[in-house]
Structures are given as structure tokens and as C-alpha cells.
Scaffold this active site. Structure first.
Site, PDB file in Angstrom:
ATOM      1  N   ARG A   1      13.998   4.158   6.010  1.00 53.37           N
ATOM      2  CA  ARG A   1      12.681   4.365   5.404  1.00 53.37           C
ATOM      3  C   ARG A   1      12.035   5.634   5.940  1.00 53.37           C
ATOM      4  NH1 ARG A   1       8.762  -0.720   5.855  1.00 53.37           N
ATOM      5  NH2 ARG A   1       8.488   0.069   7.976  1.00 53.37           N
TER       6      ARG A   1
ATOM      7  N   GLU B   1      -1.262  -4.152  -2.447  1.00 55.79           N
ATOM      8  CA  GLU B   1      -1.081  -4.670  -1.091  1.00 55.79           C
ATOM      9  C   GLU B   1      -2.368  -4.496  -0.313  1.00 55.79           C
ATOM     10  OE1 GLU B   1       1.461  -2.502   1.635  1.00 55.79           O
ATOM     11  OE2 GLU B   1       1.516  -0.772   0.310  1.00 55.79           O
TER      12      GLU B   1
ATOM     13  N   LYS C   1       5.620   5.767   4.614  1.00 52.89           N
ATOM     14  CA  LYS C   1       4.799   5.387   5.777  1.00 52.89           C
ATOM     15  C   LYS C   1       4.257   6.665   6.412  1.00 52.89           C
ATOM     16  CE  LYS C   1       4.949   1.500   8.934  1.00 52.89           C
ATOM     17  NZ  LYS C   1       4.136   0.559   8.156  1.00 52.89           N
TER      18      LYS C   1
HETATM   19  C1  LIG Z   1       4.220  -0.736   7.609  1.00 56.99           C
HETATM   20  C2  LIG Z   1       3.547  -1.210   6.399  1.00 56.99           C
HETATM   21  C3  LIG Z   1       3.795  -2.485   5.848  1.00 56.99           C
HETATM   22  C4  LIG Z   1       4.680  -3.506   6.515  1.00 56.99           C
HETATM   23  O1  LIG Z   1       6.013  -3.104   6.609  1.00 56.99           O
HETATM   24  P1  LIG Z   1       7.010  -3.796   7.629  1.00 56.99           P
HETATM   25  O2  LIG Z   1       8.254  -2.996   7.497  1.00 56.99           O
HETATM   26  O3  LIG Z   1       7.200  -5.197   7.194  1.00 56.99           O
HETATM   27  O4  LIG Z   1       6.376  -3.704   8.980  1.00 56.99           O
HETATM   28  C5  LIG Z   1       3.162  -2.817   4.661  1.00 56.99           C
HETATM   29  N1  LIG Z   1       2.312  -1.969   4.051  1.00 56.99           N
HETATM   30  C6  LIG Z   1       2.039  -0.746   4.558  1.00 56.99           C
HETATM   31  C7  LIG Z   1       1.097   0.135   3.834  1.00 56.99           C
HETATM   32  C8  LIG Z   1       2.651  -0.326   5.737  1.00 56.99           C
HETATM   33  O5  LIG Z   1       2.363   0.886   6.225  1.00 56.99           O
END
Ligand SMILES: *Cc1c(COP(=O)(O)O)cnc(C)c1O
Length: 341
Positions: free
Chosen positions: A82, A220, A184
């Protein structure tokens, strides 16, 4: 190895410096060798690209002690992958996936004394990140980068049981269509700060963001993906290319299907249909799943059958199974548990 003496159950979620961190520099078109260092500070030029144009990405994962006393990380290969996707989107040189795993391994091993013991509920949070480090004033990507990994011990997320959250439908948007919602990057968080501060000020735990094109579909929260449970016990999660592909959510869907025999659906979820679900949870590394008890849409309350006292039965089962897999109490799918030492 002597463990640090800490009140593991009560350390909370705050940065606590550990001894070693990993640093690698990108210069002249290539990544240099990485090293572990004790220096937690970074000195940058005032015009560094990260400071002026926010060219920075990160990852988040955990190391913890299993029942049979090994230190492991959960699916770090997916974090490595990722981070490559995030890097490409921000015109940064991807850090090689195998080196990412090696960096995580080295930092955790060097800070093994800070990995909380099995049964404490606490974990060692791992934060890999990368940023454009040289000076850039005309808008363009940096030529030099730093990749770093630090760790910090964090306490159990649900101390004294999981209390269902109350969240609100946000009037702010998180991600634009064809924007950066699926990577991210710090920039996605900078713009969520105002929304979360005002949500907290009004008594809400989190924001539910809708798709910014039509504002009819659930996306989300600021840092966790949604998972819903239907009346007939099906798991539904929003599908959208503007949400961040949570590794926890992907793992929970697998667990639902292959360990619990539940039907799972990844599809567009309309705000309008949220009242039909009986349970709701937020998925992310920090908490695995946090139960949501109530969604407030401009004064209109959507209350889930699972209530405000505890996790609903299906979300509880998902939580127990995934954490059981992580701690070595339930057999893991091949490749999920990365043994560090
Ligand atoms: C990091 C993150 C998540 C959760 O991802 P995981 O890999 O399960 O920790 C969900 N939404 C956003 C916007 C994130 O930055």
C-alpha cells in the site's frame, strides 16, 4: 531480553519514544542503505518539500507478543504494498517492499523491550513514513526523500470493554472523486482535523463521510472503514475508489467468509439504507473493530439494534476471531503472521 517496566494496561495512545528507529535516504536517483539510529529528531531545510507542499505518506501497523511468546506483525506485506501505491500517487520513489519488511523487522527487534507482553492488550505501534526532504519552491516533487520507521508502545484500545460510538454525518468531505482518498497521505488527515475537532466539540466520537459527488453514499470515517451487519447476518462494506483500502477490513471480510461462514458483500452503501442494518463497526489497525451504536444525521438519529452498551454479537465474533488469529490462539491463514523474533 528484559522487558521495560510499564503499566501496559494504562499507557494509552500517545507517542512514547523508544530507543531505535530506521532511516534510509533517497538521493541521486536511488535508495541508500538503511541504518538504525537513536536520534529521534529530523533536521530539514526550511523549504523542504514536505513542509511546503505536504509531500508525505505513512503506514500504521502493530507488533505484539503471541501466546507462545513470539513477537509478530500482522500482514506487513500489505502495508509495504500500500505504501508503494501511495508513493506513486504523490510522485515519490517507492520504497522496495522487501526492504520495508526488513526495516520493520529491524526496528521491532531493536525495540523488543517495548513490545508489551501477551495478555496485556497493549501493542507496539509501528509507523513507517516517507517525505520529500530537499528544498522545493516551484511546485514539483522533491529529488531527495527520507524513509523512516519508528515504534511507540500503545495501550489496549478498549479499556474496560468496548463502548459503542456515536458518530455524525459530516458536512465536510474527506476525498474527491479521482482524488487521493485511496492513499495513506498526511494531506488527507490535515483536512480532516477541523471536521474532527468540531465533531468532538459537539459530542460526537467520529465523522461519517459521504461520497462528495452525490453525498448519498457512505464512505468511511477519518481513519477507519465501515462494516455493517444486515438482519439476516450478512456483512456489508462500502465499495468506493475514494476510501482507503483498510487491511483490517479486508482481513475481517476474509474471516467472516472463511471462518464464520457468513456472506459478505462489498458494494455501494446508501445513507438511506443505514437504518436497515442491525450492527455497525469501524475497522482499522488501532482498534480492529470499534462498534458504532448511533449515527446522527442532522438531528435524525439512527440507532443500531446492538445498542449503546456493548458490541453486537456478529461484530463481537469477528473481533474475537481476528484477534485470536493475531495472538496465535486461532490458526491463521497462510502468510498473515510475520514472525519477527
Ligand atoms: C489507515 C486508515 C484506515 C485503516 O486501515 P488499516 O490498514 O486497517 O489500519 C482506514 N481509513 C483511513 C483513511 C486510513 O488512513
Amino acid at each position: 531480553m528484559e522487558k521495560k517496566q510499564m503499566d501496559w494496561e494504562n499507557i494509552g495512545f500517545a507517542y512514547r519514544m523508544t530507543e531505535k528507529r530506521y532511516v534510509a535516504n533517497y538521493k541521486d536517483g536511488k535508495w541508500g542503505e538503511g541504518v538504525l539510529t537513536e536520534d529521534a529528531n529530523i533536521v530539514l531545510n526550511e523549504c523542504a518539500c514536505v513542509l511546503q507542499y505536504a509531500q508525505t505518506i505513512f503506514e500504521g501497523l502493530k507488533a505484539y507478543t503471541t501466546k507462545d511468546d513470539h513477537i509478530v506483525a500482522f500482514r506487513p506485506d500489505l502495508n509495504a504494498k500500500r505504501m508503494v501505491d501511495s508513493a506513486k500517487r504523490l510522485e515519490m520513489p517507492p520504497f522496495p517492499e522487501d526492504r520495508f519488511l526488513e526495516a520493520v523487522r529491524q526496528v521491532v527487534e531493536a525495540n523488543a523491550a517495548y513490545v508489551p507482553p501477551f495478555g496485556s492488550g497493549a501493542t507496539l505501534y509501528i509507523r513507517p513514513y516517507m517525505f520529500g526532504s530537499n528544498s522545493v519552491i516551484g511546485v514539483k516533487p522533491a529529488d531527495e526523500y527520507q524513509f523512516r520507521v519508528f515504534t511507540t508502545p500503545v495501550g489496549p484500545y478498549f479499556k474496560g470493554g468496548a463502548k459503542p460510538l456515536t458518530i455524525r454525518v459530516s458536512d465536510f468531505d474527506r476525498a474527491a472523486p479521482r482524488g487521493t482518498g485511496d492513499i495513506k497521505a498526511g494531506l488527507n488527515y490535515a483536512m480532516s482535523l477541523h471536521a474532527i475537532v468540531s465533531a468532538h466539540a459537539e459530542g460526537y466520537d467520529e465523522n461519517m463521510y459521504l461520497d462528495s459527488a452525490t453525498r448519498t453514499k457512505v464512505e468511511e470515517t477519518g481513519g477507519a472503514n465501515f462494516l455493517f451487519v444486515t438482519k439476516d447476518n450478512k456483512i456489508v462494506t462500502p465499495h468506493s475508489n475514494t476510501i482507503l483500502p483498510s487491511i483490517t477490513r479486508r482481513s475481517l471480510l476474509y474471516v467472516a467468509e472463511h471462518y464464520l461462514g457468513l456472506e459478505v458483500e462489498e458494494r455501494e452503501v446508501y445513507l438511506e439504507e443505514v437504518p436497515e442494518f442491525v450492527e455497525c463497526g469501524l475497522c482499522g489497525t488501532a482498534a480492529v473493530i470499534s462498534p458504532v451504536g448511533k449515527v446522527v444525521d442532522h438531528g435524525k438519529e439512527i440507532c443500531f439494534q446492538s445498542g449503546m452498551e456493548k458490541m453486537g454479537p456478529t461484530i463481537q465474533k469477528l473481533y474475537d476471531t481476528l484477534t485470536g488469529i493475531q495472538y496465535g490462539e486461532i490458526e491463521a491463514p497462510k502468510g498473515w503472521i510475520y514472525r519477527i523474533c
